[in-house]
Write a protein that holds these residues in place. Structure first.
Motif, PDB file in Angstrom:
ATOM      1  N   LEU A  20       0.826  -1.295   0.067  1.00 33.44           N
ATOM      2  CA  LEU A  20       0.046  -0.138  -0.025  1.00 33.44           C
ATOM      3  C   LEU A  20       0.881   1.166  -0.061  1.00 33.44           C
ATOM      4  N   SER A  21       2.128   1.181   0.542  1.00 30.26           N
ATOM      5  CA  SER A  21       2.963   2.278   0.558  1.00 30.26           C
ATOM      6  C   SER A  21       3.207   2.918  -0.858  1.00 30.26           C
ATOM      7  N   ALA A  22       3.420   1.689  -1.663  1.00 34.71           N
ATOM      8  CA  ALA A  22       3.734   2.217  -3.133  1.00 34.71           C
ATOM      9  C   ALA A  22       2.633   2.841  -3.858  1.00 34.71           C
ATOM     10  N   PHE A  23       1.454   2.437  -3.569  1.00 33.95           N
ATOM     11  CA  PHE A  23       0.200   3.395  -4.007  1.00 33.95           C
ATOM     12  C   PHE A  23       0.251   4.625  -3.446  1.00 33.95           C
ATOM     13  N   GLU A  24       0.471   4.756  -2.361  1.00 31.92           N
ATOM     14  CA  GLU A  24       0.426   6.024  -1.605  1.00 31.92           C
ATOM     15  C   GLU A  24       1.670   6.983  -2.006  1.00 31.92           C
ATOM     16  N   LEU A  25       2.460   6.504  -2.322  1.00 33.38           N
ATOM     17  CA  LEU A  25       3.780   7.318  -3.039  1.00 33.38           C
ATOM     18  C   LEU A  25       3.516   7.570  -4.368  1.00 33.38           C
ATOM     19  N   ALA A  26       2.682   6.602  -5.250  1.00 31.92           N
ATOM     20  CA  ALA A  26       2.341   6.926  -6.506  1.00 31.92           C
ATOM     21  C   ALA A  26       1.282   8.191  -6.516  1.00 31.92           C
ATOM     22  N   MET A 158       6.290  -5.879  -2.614  1.00 29.66           N
ATOM     23  CA  MET A 158       6.727  -4.428  -3.092  1.00 29.66           C
ATOM     24  C   MET A 158       6.746  -4.481  -4.694  1.00 29.66           C
ATOM     25  N   ASP A 159       7.444  -5.613  -5.040  1.00 29.22           N
ATOM     26  CA  ASP A 159       7.727  -5.786  -6.663  1.00 29.22           C
ATOM     27  C   ASP A 159       6.388  -5.937  -7.237  1.00 29.22           C
ATOM     28  N   LEU A 160       5.383  -6.617  -6.626  1.00 27.91           N
ATOM     29  CA  LEU A 160       4.129  -6.659  -7.244  1.00 27.91           C
ATOM     30  C   LEU A 160       3.374  -5.366  -7.067  1.00 27.91           C
ATOM     31  N   ALA A 161       3.623  -4.548  -6.237  1.00 29.35           N
ATOM     32  CA  ALA A 161       3.044  -3.226  -6.390  1.00 29.35           C
ATOM     33  C   ALA A 161       3.436  -2.484  -7.438  1.00 29.35           C
ATOM     34  N   LEU A 162       4.642  -2.404  -7.486  1.00 30.25           N
ATOM     35  CA  LEU A 162       5.441  -1.587  -8.462  1.00 30.25           C
ATOM     36  C   LEU A 162       4.924  -1.858  -9.917  1.00 30.25           C
ATOM     37  N   LEU A 173       6.852   6.479 -13.664  1.00 29.56           N
ATOM     38  CA  LEU A 173       6.302   6.287 -12.273  1.00 29.56           C
ATOM     39  C   LEU A 173       6.834   5.250 -11.480  1.00 29.56           C
ATOM     40  N   ALA A 174       6.658   4.153 -12.078  1.00 29.02           N
ATOM     41  CA  ALA A 174       7.128   3.187 -11.039  1.00 29.02           C
ATOM     42  C   ALA A 174       8.614   3.249 -10.688  1.00 29.02           C
ATOM     43  N   ARG A 180      11.622   6.652  -4.039  1.00 28.79           N
ATOM     44  CA  ARG A 180      11.106   7.326  -2.982  1.00 28.79           C
ATOM     45  C   ARG A 180      11.249   6.207  -1.780  1.00 28.79           C
ATOM     46  N   LEU A 181      10.863   4.852  -2.198  1.00 27.87           N
ATOM     47  CA  LEU A 181      11.068   3.633  -1.366  1.00 27.87           C
ATOM     48  C   LEU A 181      12.254   3.435  -1.007  1.00 27.87           C
TER      49      LEU A 181
END
Length: 316
Positions: A20-26, A158-162, A173-174, A180-181
């Motif tokens: 979820l952190s990845a989507f938040e930072l997107a 995290m790899d999946l979210a990216l 964007l990814a 950022r992560l």
């Protein structure tokens, strides 16, 4: 705005929330709310992780754009209501993703029948035994088969979210989200779950230091003398201690590191064969080919074709 729904069950592992952190930072990178995250459970309320941390959840409701299912330590039978909801997601959600042992949940809901999927390597054989109609690939970081995505365990969330973000908004964007992560920009889905450094399991800092040096200087000859210098030992001491700790000779360990690096580059599909051989430290294509045949029983060209075929098949 795309809604991301993450289903948790009691006994979930906290690291699954990292996605979820990845989507938040997107959202931060885009300067707008491109994603809205909702944490779901069958009955709502507090759901507890394996370490006792409680997370407040919302009851199942409207189907999100992307439904994700977090893994739990010991996957058990699904409640019929939850199974029905996840089963419907296969046709009602744009994407469904199982993180780690979340693949068991997708399989029980019938979403993996006839599909290729992965999970944490510790659970892969059990997934295959319980659901023989699933094509389990136990050595992938993540797999996409149609609109169904599955990933290996722990950090692979995290790899999946990216990968999902890249699927929506492109690689740039990814890549920025990964920066950022402070993580390596999305490992290729076909990359092995296994690491040569972890497999060698050095016990002391000196040997670890030499292996880290080797991994960061693959283009070098990496002789025993060079590695011994990195470990701050004499060549004779280094060779003896290295074999005692890893069960391998320094030359064999270096070859494992070179093979791992070359395989990742080949599966990425963007590098000419000569570049792969040079950057991985094999000096030439023929030497790399012999090493691949010894290790995998296949030449590098075959592994590249297999990776390309798997990627093409997952896009159908």
């Amino acid at each position: 705005m795309r809604q991301i729904g993450l289903i948790l069950e009691n006994g979930f592992q906290v690291m699954g929330l990292s996605a979820l952190s990845a989507f938040e930072l997107a959202n931060t990178e885009l300067g707008q709310d491109a994603y809205r995250m909702t944490i779901l459970s069958q009955n709502g309320g507090t759901v507890r992780s394996t370490i006792g941390v409680g997370i407040e959840t919302t009851t199942l409701g409207d189907m999100p754009d992307t439904l994700m299912v977090a893994g739990i330590r010991i996957p058990g039978p699904l409640n019929p209501e939850l199974r029905s909801y996840i089963s419907r997601a296969g046709s009602e959600a744009r994407r469904v993703a199982g993180v780690c042992t979340g693949a068991f949940v997708l399989a029980e809901a019938g979403l993996l029948d006839g599909k290729t999927a992965t999970t944490h390597w510790l659970h892969a054989r059990r997934l295959q035994e319980r659901f023989p109609e699933v094509r389990v690939d136990e050595d992938r970081i993540f797999v996409q088969d149609g609109n169904i995505w599955t990933s290996a365990g722990m950090s692979a969330a995290m790899d999946l979210a990216l990968a999902l973000i890249e699927n929506d908004h492109g690689a740039a964007l990814a890549r920025n989200v990964a920066r950022r992560l402070v993580v390596y920009f999305r490992r290729p889905g076909g990359q092995s779950q296994f690491s040569a450094l972890l497999e060698l399991e050095p016990r002391t800092d000196r040997v670890t230091r030499a292996l880290t040096y080797a991994k960061e200087h693959l283009r070098n000859p990496l002789t025993v003398e060079e590695l011994a210098d990195a470990a701050r030992l004499s060549p004779r001491q280094f060779s003896r201690i290295f074999r005692e700790e890893t069960g391998q000779s320094p030359a064999k360990a270096v070859e494992m590191l070179r093979l791992e690096a070359a395989r990742a580059m080949l599966e990425d599909g963007r590098h000419p064969m000569d570049t792969v051989a040079r950057d991985a430290g094999f000096a030439d294509r023929d030497r790399m080919r012999r090493a691949f045949v010894r290790a995998y029983g296949l030449p590098p060209s075959s592994l590249r074709r297999n990776a390309a075929f798997a990627d093409a098949e997952s896009m159908e």
